[in-house]
Design a protein around this motif. Structure first.
Motif, PDB file in Angstrom:
ATOM      1  N   LYS A   1       0.845  -1.074   0.167  1.00 24.62           N
ATOM      2  CA  LYS A   1      -0.123  -0.173   0.002  1.00 24.62           C
ATOM      3  C   LYS A   1       0.774   1.251   0.015  1.00 24.62           C
ATOM      4  CE  LYS A   1      -3.655   2.088   2.494  1.00 24.62           C
ATOM      5  NZ  LYS A   1      -4.519   1.995   3.971  1.00 24.62           N
ATOM      6  N   TYR A   2       1.966   1.207   0.695  1.00 27.36           N
ATOM      7  CA  TYR A   2       2.654   2.336   0.655  1.00 27.36           C
ATOM      8  C   TYR A   2       3.837   2.274  -0.308  1.00 27.36           C
ATOM      9  CZ  TYR A   2      -0.025   2.640   4.918  1.00 27.36           C
ATOM     10  OH  TYR A   2      -1.312   2.707   5.863  1.00 27.36           O
TER      11      TYR A   2
ATOM     12  N   PRO B   1      13.637  11.587  -3.269  1.00 27.34           N
ATOM     13  CA  PRO B   1      14.181  12.890  -3.951  1.00 27.34           C
ATOM     14  C   PRO B   1      15.412  12.342  -4.898  1.00 27.34           C
ATOM     15  CG  PRO B   1      14.905  12.702  -1.519  1.00 27.34           C
ATOM     16  CD  PRO B   1      14.136  11.414  -1.912  1.00 27.34           C
TER      17      PRO B   1
ATOM     18  N   LYS C   1      18.366  12.959   1.517  1.00 24.61           N
ATOM     19  CA  LYS C   1      18.327  13.008   3.152  1.00 24.61           C
ATOM     20  C   LYS C   1      16.945  12.368   3.803  1.00 24.61           C
ATOM     21  CE  LYS C   1      21.110  17.325   3.587  1.00 24.61           C
ATOM     22  NZ  LYS C   1      20.760  18.871   3.899  1.00 24.61           N
ATOM     23  N   ALA C   2      16.250  11.571   2.864  1.00 18.61           N
ATOM     24  CA  ALA C   2      15.076  11.089   3.337  1.00 18.61           C
ATOM     25  C   ALA C   2      15.357   9.791   3.426  1.00 18.61           C
ATOM     26  CB  ALA C   2      13.795  11.202   2.296  1.00 18.61           C
ATOM     27  N   GLU C   3      14.644   9.335   4.907  1.00 18.46           N
ATOM     28  CA  GLU C   3      14.789   8.007   5.494  1.00 18.46           C
ATOM     29  C   GLU C   3      13.523   7.528   5.948  1.00 18.46           C
ATOM     30  OE1 GLU C   3      18.550   7.038   7.899  1.00 18.46           O
ATOM     31  OE2 GLU C   3      16.877   5.952   9.204  1.00 18.46           O
ATOM     32  N   PHE C   4      12.997   6.264   5.323  1.00 21.56           N
ATOM     33  CA  PHE C   4      11.929   5.608   5.751  1.00 21.56           C
ATOM     34  C   PHE C   4      12.440   4.501   6.441  1.00 21.56           C
ATOM     35  CE2 PHE C   4       8.427   7.695   3.589  1.00 21.56           C
ATOM     36  CZ  PHE C   4       9.198   8.545   2.448  1.00 21.56           C
ATOM     37  N   ASN C   5      11.550   4.370   7.754  1.00 18.66           N
ATOM     38  CA  ASN C   5      11.853   2.903   8.347  1.00 18.66           C
ATOM     39  C   ASN C   5      10.379   2.542   8.335  1.00 18.66           C
ATOM     40  OD1 ASN C   5      14.534   3.268   9.650  1.00 18.66           O
ATOM     41  ND2 ASN C   5      13.490   5.219  10.007  1.00 18.66           N
ATOM     42  N   LEU C   6      10.587   1.039   7.861  1.00 17.96           N
ATOM     43  CA  LEU C   6       9.239   0.463   7.623  1.00 17.96           C
ATOM     44  C   LEU C   6       9.314  -1.009   8.207  1.00 17.96           C
ATOM     45  CD1 LEU C   6       8.617   1.100   3.751  1.00 17.96           C
ATOM     46  CD2 LEU C   6       7.775   2.283   5.607  1.00 17.96           C
ATOM     47  N   ASN C   7       8.162  -1.577   8.762  1.00 18.51           N
ATOM     48  CA  ASN C   7       8.001  -2.727   9.216  1.00 18.51           C
ATOM     49  C   ASN C   7       7.793  -3.852   8.125  1.00 18.51           C
ATOM     50  OD1 ASN C   7       7.871  -1.737  11.894  1.00 18.51           O
ATOM     51  ND2 ASN C   7       5.665  -1.264  11.659  1.00 18.51           N
TER      52      ASN C   7
ATOM     53  N   ASP D   1       4.315   4.443  -3.617  1.00 16.50           N
ATOM     54  CA  ASP D   1       4.173   5.948  -3.500  1.00 16.50           C
ATOM     55  C   ASP D   1       5.766   6.474  -2.872  1.00 16.50           C
ATOM     56  OD1 ASP D   1       2.137   6.763  -4.773  1.00 16.50           O
ATOM     57  OD2 ASP D   1       0.777   6.778  -2.577  1.00 16.50           O
ATOM     58  N   ILE D   2       6.277   5.782  -1.903  1.00 10.67           N
ATOM     59  CA  ILE D   2       7.431   6.017  -1.463  1.00 10.67           C
ATOM     60  C   ILE D   2       8.513   5.984  -2.234  1.00 10.67           C
ATOM     61  CG2 ILE D   2       9.423   5.202   0.473  1.00 10.67           C
ATOM     62  CD1 ILE D   2       7.013   4.152   1.932  1.00 10.67           C
TER      63      ILE D   2
ATOM     64  N   LYS E   1       8.400   9.180  -4.941  1.00 14.07           N
ATOM     65  CA  LYS E   1       8.537  10.348  -4.348  1.00 14.07           C
ATOM     66  C   LYS E   1       9.738  10.361  -3.799  1.00 14.07           C
ATOM     67  CE  LYS E   1       3.650  11.523  -3.972  1.00 14.07           C
ATOM     68  NZ  LYS E   1       2.654  12.099  -2.929  1.00 14.07           N
TER      69      LYS E   1
END
Lengths: 378, 378
Positions: free
Chosen positions: B80-81, B90, B110-116, B84-85, B88
């Motif tokens: 679901k995520y 950079p 500089k973007a950092e996503f932490n996902l389960n 899009d991540i 988008k």
């Protein structure tokens, strides 16, 4: 009634007028479009009684003949079918004819449509506004004013007055303001050469959205006239009339903080994209909330958090941060709307603490103001 | 697991694989996307248990490096995520890393996503088809076959077998046939260099629609393998697996009339536009019915009629009309679908009377056949 018209001209006019026509209306004849032929041209009219639109196609303009073989008269046609018919006709010219039994014939090439019309006498008369006390602004500037404010109107019918945009013309300044009580958008422009004034009026957001769609991006003027219950926008061939909302618009100036404790200046697009990414993980909530924290004098940290999915964090360099340290949470949707409404490369954001509304303005001090109420997350 | 990958490559693969992923599934882990890193590249997998799609991004291809710093491993991420991540982020490169606690970190700029994440061991194994008895056809030809037939499948679950397209490979010919029992679409192409045969199988229309969307318009081959309950379409980097529908597909050949009483030949586009206009006044009905009448040897008259709104009539010149005079009514929607499926400039239409199915074929005798049952209106 009879005339032969250029199809492309008719298609454009029909599309404009359709913006005012609704299939759900208490007055059945308003589901139709009125067509009126006079020797000087054809006028199409549509209305849902809140908004009325007239589009005029002149018989001849700039030496080009748009319409031929005119026999004067008028008729009302079912708006549900007419636009598709016009769009799909095979040839570049269209002949439209109505007889005394209200039967309408539309011919183009070998295609012939026979439609049941309605008597134009039964179509409501549009109120003709006095345009003595009117003023003019360039069309593209009016479109900017609408675009930069109308998104902030309320979509809830609980306070109907907030579903409109507040317009004022005072001391040579025209002001547009919209608020849904969680955020506010406003812009002011000078109006020169008009001694006109009108007090606070409220134009339905829906009317301005439709007007925005049918206005061209041109520097030509729109003439605006206001009475106590209607507003008229008039261009060369278009006449757009909207009712006003009844009631007193709340005094919004006291919402705007006069002092600030933290001021930052940042590239508009950079902040917009960062907020957009931070909002990704909070889709479940209605106005996904993100958090902004200052980090010294040159960095912001933007975070989004959705316990079940994960967390996003991003640092962004800013032009300057002045004043107190700050951690604040707000709706990413409101922030994105506000940043999109500002055309300048840089924005200045003024905070008065984590619980107080904050203000976003273009760094070049254009009188555009976006205000957002933060969200309590602690 | 860890790797650094070109964002655009990853976006394209993610989009393809998403076509198989549904948010409504009985097996919760199938709402996720499996990511597998091996030294030779990254493989993404999505499945709704009817359709499974694997997309492979090679580490290096044609001398271009797509992926770097690979540490092998695998993980399942919330679908679901994730799209899009990725879209988008950079920067042009993305780093994806998972740890032993199934925490996934996605970094870009500089973007950092932490996902389960979820354990890839729990993701169902896709059945690996034996591809010994496979055959190949050019991708663009397969897309034509799908486009020219799949629209005719039934959307009603009352006869589930009709929601699929019937495929046969016999005597060196591949046949696609679809019918909803009111109309039928079929096409046959020769398959050379294959001694392969398979009897009648039925592929869900939904599967073929999704396959159509993710295949490129290229002449490169698709390899097709069939077992008794699955079909596999394989291109260079894509592996598309669909279950087959259970049950016997009806014998359709007896529906097709062998004789004809009236035969006409007409320009495809001209007939299409005329039918389209005639259908405009009958929007209310589900498959707005139009009427076709022959007028001598050179003219057809097409009419549409809606008592409350009006009537449309149009004459159209045809190349030829042979045989008996005819008046026949049919669904304009079916006729438009059939004409759109035929790429040839001219079509030949063969009628056997007003109450019998009629056949539309390209005038150049390509083995495409569209059959429509008329509507009784007298």
């Amino acid at each position: 009634m009879k005339f032969i018209i250029q199809r492309d001209q008719l298609i454009a006019s029909v599309q404009d007028v359709m913006k005012a026509i609704s299939s759900r209306t208490a007055i059945p004849i308003l589901t139709g479009m009125k067509i009126e032929a006079r020797s000087n041209g054809i006028t199409l009219t549509g209305s849902d009684s809140d908004i009325s639109i007239e589009s005029h196609i002149p018989t001849e303009e700039d030496g080009i003949v748009n319409i031929e073989d005119i026999e004067e008269g008028s008729i009302v046609l079912q708006a549900k079918y007419f636009p598709d018919i016009v769009r799909k006709l095979p040839e570049k010219t269209i002949e439209i004819e109505s007889d005394s039994n209200l039967k309408v014939t539309i011919r183009s090439g070998k295609a012939e449509f026979n439609l049941n019309g309605q008597d134009a006498e039964e179509y409501p008369q549009l109120p003709k506004l006095q345009s003595d006390d009117s003023f003019k602004i360039p069309t593209d500037l009016l479109k900017s004013l609408i675009k930069q404010t109308v998104f902030a109107v309320s979509t809830m019918e609980t306070r109907p007055i907030l579903t409109g945009v507040n317009l004022k013309l005072e001391n040579g300044k025209l002001n547009f303001t919209a608020t849904d009580s969680h955020r506010l958008a406003s812009r002011e422009i000078p109006i020169s050469g008009s001694s006109n004034e009108f007090p606070s009026i409220v134009v339905p957001g829906k009317s301005l959205n439709e007007l925005y769609k049918i206005l061209d991006d041109t520097e030509e003027n729109v003439e605006i006239s206001v009475t106590n219950n209607q507003i008229l926008f008039r261009t060369k061939h278009l006449y757009f009339l909207s009712r006003l909302l009844d009631g007193n618009y709340p005094e919004t100036s006291r919402l705007i903080p006069e002092q600030s404790k933290t001021v930052l200046q940042v590239k508009t697009k950079e902040l917009l994209h960062t907020i957009d990414r931070a909002s990704l993980l909070a889709k479940e909530e209605r106005n996904s909330v993100v958090k902004l924290s200052t980090m010294g004098n040159e960095l912001l940290e933007i975070t989004g958090n959705s316990p079940e999915v994960g967390r996003v964090v991003e640092e962004i360099s800013v032009q300057s941060i002045e004043g107190e340290e700050l951690k604040i949470s707000f709706s990413s949707k409101y922030m994105l709307d506000a940043l999109k409404a500002i055309e300048n490369d840089e924005v200045k954001i003024e905070f008065t603490g984590a619980m107080r509304p904050f203000i976003i303005r273009p760094a070049n001090n254009d009188p555009i103001l976006q205000l957002i109420l933060p969200v309590r997350t602690y």
